[in-house]
Design a protein around this motif. Structure first.
Motif, PDB file in Angstrom:
ATOM      1  N   ARG A   1     141.521 138.534  33.523  1.00  0.00           N
ATOM      2  CA  ARG A   1     142.204 138.437  32.230  1.00  0.00           C
ATOM      3  C   ARG A   1     142.535 139.842  31.747  1.00  0.00           C
ATOM      4  O   ARG A   1     141.755 140.771  31.954  1.00  0.00           O
ATOM      5  CB  ARG A   1     141.313 137.743  31.190  1.00  0.00           C
TER       6      ARG A   1
ATOM      7  N   TYR B   1     144.011 142.222  28.366  1.00  0.00           N
ATOM      8  CA  TYR B   1     144.210 142.253  26.924  1.00  0.00           C
ATOM      9  C   TYR B   1     144.826 143.593  26.531  1.00  0.00           C
ATOM     10  O   TYR B   1     144.432 144.652  27.036  1.00  0.00           O
ATOM     11  CB  TYR B   1     142.873 142.070  26.193  1.00  0.00           C
TER      12      TYR B   1
ATOM     13  N   SER C   1     130.109 137.342  28.005  1.00  0.00           N
ATOM     14  CA  SER C   1     131.160 137.737  27.071  1.00  0.00           C
ATOM     15  C   SER C   1     131.348 139.245  27.105  1.00  0.00           C
ATOM     16  O   SER C   1     130.464 139.998  27.503  1.00  0.00           O
ATOM     17  CB  SER C   1     130.826 137.298  25.638  1.00  0.00           C
TER      18      SER C   1
ATOM     19  N   LYS D   1     138.065 139.992  22.395  1.00  0.00           N
ATOM     20  CA  LYS D   1     136.844 139.409  22.937  1.00  0.00           C
ATOM     21  C   LYS D   1     137.205 138.453  24.047  1.00  0.00           C
ATOM     22  O   LYS D   1     138.185 137.708  23.961  1.00  0.00           O
ATOM     23  CB  LYS D   1     136.064 138.678  21.843  1.00  0.00           C
ATOM     24  N   ASP D   2     136.417 138.492  25.105  1.00  0.00           N
ATOM     25  CA  ASP D   2     136.607 137.600  26.239  1.00  0.00           C
ATOM     26  C   ASP D   2     135.310 136.837  26.479  1.00  0.00           C
ATOM     27  O   ASP D   2     134.216 137.420  26.410  1.00  0.00           O
ATOM     28  CB  ASP D   2     136.972 138.400  27.483  1.00  0.00           C
ATOM     29  N   SER D   3     135.421 135.554  26.741  1.00  0.00           N
ATOM     30  CA  SER D   3     134.256 134.726  27.051  1.00  0.00           C
ATOM     31  C   SER D   3     134.372 134.197  28.470  1.00  0.00           C
ATOM     32  O   SER D   3     135.447 133.803  28.915  1.00  0.00           O
ATOM     33  CB  SER D   3     134.161 133.548  26.072  1.00  0.00           C
TER      34      SER D   3
ATOM     35  N   THR E   1     130.585 137.374  33.502  1.00  0.00           N
ATOM     36  CA  THR E   1     130.711 138.831  33.523  1.00  0.00           C
ATOM     37  C   THR E   1     129.836 139.434  34.626  1.00  0.00           C
ATOM     38  O   THR E   1     129.520 140.625  34.590  1.00  0.00           O
ATOM     39  CB  THR E   1     130.308 139.426  32.168  1.00  0.00           C
TER      40      THR E   1
END
Length: 208
Positions: free
Chosen positions: A141, A143, A169, A181-183, A186
């Motif tokens: 992802r 951002y 996260s 913010k990414d969930s 990780t």
């Protein structure tokens, strides 16, 4: 927290050398060339010194993704068993006014897992575009982050929950404001549970 895990590692670079917890430049296959990472009085966020990181063409050259070659100067925090824990990393960065803006992949902050050949989180600056990516368990992802202004200090903080499942996260702050913010996962299962932070200049081989 386990007794052998430090609650905080901090370096303001006001001493003659970086703090002892940073791994040396010749750690493993090599992290930075001699002279590429040194304390300097040319710029200071607070106090009178900062750390100057310089990468020159061919420094620590190694194969990258997609048949590319890379060069780098990486400062590595050392590896700690953070799996299942929440960790914060914070640093300030200044790119000088004459820093070249080119269409070459440049990474300057990462969170990594031992033996995984790519960063879980990577902060990138390419052709004037400032982003961060999160990549794990087959998902990637990206951002967009606010603009980096050359010649100006920027304060960056990551908060990472190191998990191999959906409870993981990543949160990013830029100059005190939320950068996203990414969930999701990780960490990668089946690899060493050692986690570490780098701030660095890591780029595709540059002919400029």
């Amino acid at each position: 927290w386990a007794a052998d895990i430090p609650r905080e590692l901090r370096d303001d670079f006001e001493a003659a050398q970086p703090a002892a917890f940073w791994l040396p430049g010749n750690y493993g296959s090599g992290l930075y060339a001699p002279g590429a990472v040194q304390v300097s009085t040319n710029f200071a966020r607070t106090g009178s010194q900062s750390l100057a990181v310089t990468v020159r063409q061919g420094d620590m050259a190694s194969p990258g993704a997609g048949n590319t070659m890379t060069e780098r100067a990486d400062l590595d925090s050392g590896h700690f068993p953070w799996l299942g824990q929440r960790v914060e990393y914070a640093f300030s960065v200044l790119f000088p006014k004459d820093f070249p803006i080119v269409d070459t992949r440049l990474v300057f902050g990462t969170c990594k897992q031992a033996d995984v050949d790519r960063p879980i989180l990577a902060q990138r600056f390419r052709n004037g575009r400032h982003t961060f990516t999160v990549e794990s368990r087959g998902r990637r992802r990206e951002y967009k982050l606010p603009k980096l202004t050359l010649g100006q200090w920027h304060d960056i903080k990551y908060r990472v929950e190191d998990q191999t499942n959906a409870t993981g996260s990543v949160e990013v702050w830029f100059d005190g404001q939320s950068g996203g913010k990414d969930s999701g996962p990780t960490a990668e299962p089946g690899f060493k549970p050692g986690f570490y932070h780098k701030f660095c200049l890591y780029r595709d081989l540059c002919a400029h």
